[in-house]
Design a protein around this motif. Sequence first.
Motif, PDB file in Angstrom:
ATOM      1  N   LEU A   4       1.011  -0.816   0.022  1.00 48.69           N
ATOM      2  CA  LEU A   4       0.160  -0.204   0.534  1.00 48.69           C
ATOM      3  C   LEU A   4       0.660   1.515  -0.058  1.00 48.69           C
ATOM      4  N   ASP A   5       0.243   2.053  -0.500  1.00 50.24           N
ATOM      5  CA  ASP A   5       0.974   3.473  -0.430  1.00 50.24           C
ATOM      6  C   ASP A   5      -0.205   4.661   0.190  1.00 50.24           C
ATOM      7  N   HIS A   6      -0.331   4.753   0.910  1.00 46.80           N
ATOM      8  CA  HIS A   6      -1.267   5.900   1.033  1.00 46.80           C
ATOM      9  C   HIS A   6      -1.047   6.204   2.795  1.00 46.80           C
ATOM     10  N   LEU A  32     -10.288   2.939  -0.704  1.00 48.39           N
ATOM     11  CA  LEU A  32      -9.094   2.239  -0.599  1.00 48.39           C
ATOM     12  C   LEU A  32      -8.647   1.272  -0.609  1.00 48.39           C
ATOM     13  N   LEU A  33      -9.260   0.872   0.383  1.00 44.77           N
ATOM     14  CA  LEU A  33      -8.704  -1.253   1.199  1.00 44.77           C
ATOM     15  C   LEU A  33      -9.837  -2.215   0.150  1.00 44.77           C
ATOM     16  N   GLY A  34     -10.683  -1.443  -0.504  1.00 44.22           N
ATOM     17  CA  GLY A  34     -11.417  -2.537  -1.598  1.00 44.22           C
ATOM     18  C   GLY A  34     -12.153  -3.555  -0.517  1.00 44.22           C
ATOM     19  N   THR A  35     -12.882  -2.941   0.725  1.00 42.74           N
ATOM     20  CA  THR A  35     -13.277  -3.461   1.159  1.00 42.74           C
ATOM     21  C   THR A  35     -13.766  -2.496   2.834  1.00 42.74           C
ATOM     22  N   ARG A  36     -15.233  -3.315   3.858  1.00 41.86           N
ATOM     23  CA  ARG A  36     -15.858  -3.157   4.393  1.00 41.86           C
ATOM     24  C   ARG A  36     -15.356  -3.954   6.114  1.00 41.86           C
ATOM     25  N   ARG A  37     -14.572  -4.617   5.300  1.00 42.94           N
ATOM     26  CA  ARG A  37     -14.271  -5.768   6.814  1.00 42.94           C
ATOM     27  C   ARG A  37     -13.647  -5.304   7.697  1.00 42.94           C
ATOM     28  N   PRO A  38     -12.702  -5.671   8.275  1.00 48.07           N
ATOM     29  CA  PRO A  38     -11.475  -5.763   9.387  1.00 48.07           C
ATOM     30  C   PRO A  38     -10.637  -6.030   8.134  1.00 48.07           C
ATOM     31  N   GLY A  43       2.058  -0.163   8.893  1.00 50.86           N
ATOM     32  CA  GLY A  43       2.161   1.159   8.121  1.00 50.86           C
ATOM     33  C   GLY A  43       3.720   2.183   9.558  1.00 50.86           C
ATOM     34  N   LEU A  44       3.252   3.414   9.287  1.00 51.64           N
ATOM     35  CA  LEU A  44       3.763   4.401  10.414  1.00 51.64           C
ATOM     36  C   LEU A  44       2.859   5.275  10.867  1.00 51.64           C
ATOM     37  N   MET A  45       3.255   5.304  12.137  1.00 44.87           N
ATOM     38  CA  MET A  45       2.253   7.181  13.069  1.00 44.87           C
ATOM     39  C   MET A  45       3.564   7.726  13.239  1.00 44.87           C
ATOM     40  N   ASP A  46       3.512   9.396  12.433  1.00 45.03           N
ATOM     41  CA  ASP A  46       4.547   9.497  12.503  1.00 45.03           C
ATOM     42  C   ASP A  46       6.112   9.540  12.345  1.00 45.03           C
ATOM     43  N   ARG A  85       1.072   6.363   7.437  1.00 48.64           N
ATOM     44  CA  ARG A  85       1.363   6.354   6.371  1.00 48.64           C
ATOM     45  C   ARG A  85       1.069   4.477   5.907  1.00 48.64           C
ATOM     46  N   LEU A  86       0.271   4.210   5.544  1.00 50.42           N
ATOM     47  CA  LEU A  86      -0.501   2.660   5.439  1.00 50.42           C
ATOM     48  C   LEU A  86       0.551   2.225   3.964  1.00 50.42           C
TER      49      LEU A  86
END
Length: 90
Positions: A4-6, A32-38, A43-46, A85-86
Amino acid sequence: MTPLDHEFEVPLRRDEGKGAWTIAVLPGSGALLGTRRPVKVSGLMDGHRFDATLLPMGDGTHMVPVRAALRALVDKGDGDVVRIRLDRKH
């Protein structure tokens, strides 16, 4: 794993009450993920690496539960904006 790159810039929020989670809601994540499921992601957070399961909110968005250890690393809490960033979907 799927690359992924979002990136999202979103505020952290915490519900009232004992045991309430601190979360970040990711707008447009269902599309973005193509689903409404878990969905399990990395990724990175800050700039700090995390792994999480994104949980659907029922409206096409997902929430990221943000654990206390990660909040301490990024030095942010309720109302503070974080950059997420996922980069991988498991």
